[in-house]
Write a protein that holds these residues in place. Structure first.
Motif, PDB file in Angstrom:
ATOM      1  N   TRP A 175       0.832  -1.206   0.000  1.00 13.68           N
ATOM      2  CA  TRP A 175       0.000   0.000   0.000  1.00 13.68           C
ATOM      3  C   TRP A 175       0.869   1.259   0.000  1.00 13.68           C
ATOM      4  N   GLY A 185      -6.160   0.379   1.953  1.00 11.04           N
ATOM      5  CA  GLY A 185      -6.847   0.721   0.713  1.00 11.04           C
ATOM      6  C   GLY A 185      -8.127  -0.072   0.555  1.00 11.04           C
ATOM      7  N   GLY A 187     -11.091  -0.653  -2.577  1.00  7.43           N
ATOM      8  CA  GLY A 187     -11.250  -0.340  -3.994  1.00  7.43           C
ATOM      9  C   GLY A 187     -12.376  -1.081  -4.677  1.00  7.43           C
ATOM     10  N   TRP A 261      -2.536  -4.009  -7.727  1.00  4.06           N
ATOM     11  CA  TRP A 261      -3.524  -3.256  -6.947  1.00  4.06           C
ATOM     12  C   TRP A 261      -4.334  -4.170  -6.032  1.00  4.06           C
ATOM     13  N   LEU A 265      -4.737  -3.504  -1.873  1.00  2.00           N
ATOM     14  CA  LEU A 265      -6.013  -3.210  -1.232  1.00  2.00           C
ATOM     15  C   LEU A 265      -6.333  -4.202  -0.122  1.00  2.00           C
TER      16      LEU A 265
END
Length: 371
Positions: A175, A185, A187, A261, A265
């Motif tokens: 992160w 995070g 998302g 990503w 997250l």
């Protein structure tokens, strides 16, 4: 996610040596000009299917996949049965591909059989229903989809590549590489539009982020021209709440960055009002993230409520906020949910299981089953 991708960036298997096949027993169709969720499914399955069957990819090439053959070449090679098989199988996943296969079989009288994968959770209009009824075998991705289709030969949920999508060694460090505020995070992935529930995601975070300063939200996915005003309205709402630094639209990203990503997250949300299946939640689970989703698609089969995530009624903002808060308010539980999700994805939703289920349908057809 949609985009033209470079083979090197899009798929970790791009260096795979593909054997040349001159007499395919299986032709996998990919006639859509864009890279879509269906393309991702095909691409993940191809290496496993190639280990089981002599196959061709027909239509558009896929990152890391074998050489793609034209429709004309597929028609030409299909004029006769393959060695050792009574006919070739064409596996199609889109209506246009189904129509082409039907014409090849019934108009051109080619010795082929048609396998169609159906994910839709609604009753089709006349023409798609007509075409689906003419498939030799239908593979449904869920029990609900199976209940709406004729000729169902198997229920085979989509799987996820649990080698490519995997948890990070240290999610906090991952992160930190995003250089965004906070410690955690949260998302949402997919096109920015009402159907995907982007507005519900934003509304929920507008309510929750002021109470949970350790979280920052990201929205990952393209926005088509027709949805630009929808996105602009959301951006204005975020700015009015002074949360522009903590709710970020990242737009469309390279496929190679998607897995990164997921590892960054801590929570992944799927707030769709309607979803045929929903692979993003499987990718999140395989990556060790806690998940919150609506009761659509195949999410109820993926999520063991309270163990790896929570579910909310589609379109119900109050339930979505409550489900998210149950995770955000307990960071230790959030991390435990990520571990449980990884275990569930590996045990029940690996792409290897999907490939095996599809192969069983093929073999049944070759042995004389089907329509």
């Amino acid at each position: 996610m949609g985009a033209a991708l470079s083979p090197e960036a899009a798929n970790p298997g791009s260096a795979r040596p593909w054997a040349e096949v001159t007499d395919p027993e299986l032709i996998v169709a990919n006639l859509h000009r864009n890279y879509t969720g269906v393309s991702t499914t095909i691409g993940a399955l191809l290496p496993l299917q190639a280990a089981r069957h002599r196959l061709w990819l027909m239509g558009r090439p896929l990152p890391g996949g074998p050489s793609a053959h034209s429709l004309a070449a597929a028609l030409a090679v299909s004029r006769r049965p393959p060695a050792g098989r009574p006919f070739r199988i064409w596996h199609v996943r889109r209506n246009v591909e189904l129509q082409v296969a039907w014409l090849a079989r019934d108009l051109l009288r080619l010795p082929i059989r048609i396998v169609f994968t159906s994910v839709a959770l609604h009753t089709h209009s006349f023409w798609p229903r007509f075409l689906i009824a003419r498939a030799d075998a239908v593979i449904a991705t869920s029990m609900r989809a199976a209940s709406l289709r004729p000729n169902v030969a198997g229920i085979v949920p989509h799987g996820v590549d649990t080698g490519y999508f995997h948890p990070p060694a240290d999610r906090g460090q991952e992160w930190a590489q995003a250089r965004l505020p906070g410690r955690y995070g949260i998302g949402i992935f997919g096109r920015v539009r009402r159907g995907k529930g982007t507005d519900l995601f934003v509304e929920a975070l507008l309510r929750l982020l002021p109470r949970y300063p350790d979280f920052t939200a990201v929205i990952i996915g393209p926005c088509k021209i027709r949805n630009r005003s929808f996105q602009a309205t959301l951006i204005k709402r975020i700015a009015a709440a002074n949360l522009s630094d903590r709710i970020r639209f990242l737009g469309e990203i390279e496929w190679a960055e998607v897995a990164a990503w997921y590892r960054r997250l801590s929570i992944v949300v799927a707030a769709a009002r309607y979803e045929p299946f929903g692979v993003t939640i499987l990718e999140a689970m395989a990556s060790g993230a806690a998940v919150v989703a609506t009761r659509t698609g195949n999410y109820e089969a993926m999520i063991e409520e309270g163990q790896n995530g929570f579910l909310a009624k589609p379109g119900n903002i109050e339930e979505l906020v409550a489900s998210l808060e149950r995770v955000m308010s307990q960071p230790q539980r959030m991390q435990a949910m990520g571990v449980a999700g990884r275990q569930r994805a590996t045990a029940m939703f690996g792409v290897e299981t999907e490939a095996e289920g599809i192969s069983k349908v093929y073999e049944t057809l070759w042995q004389g089953g089907g329509r």
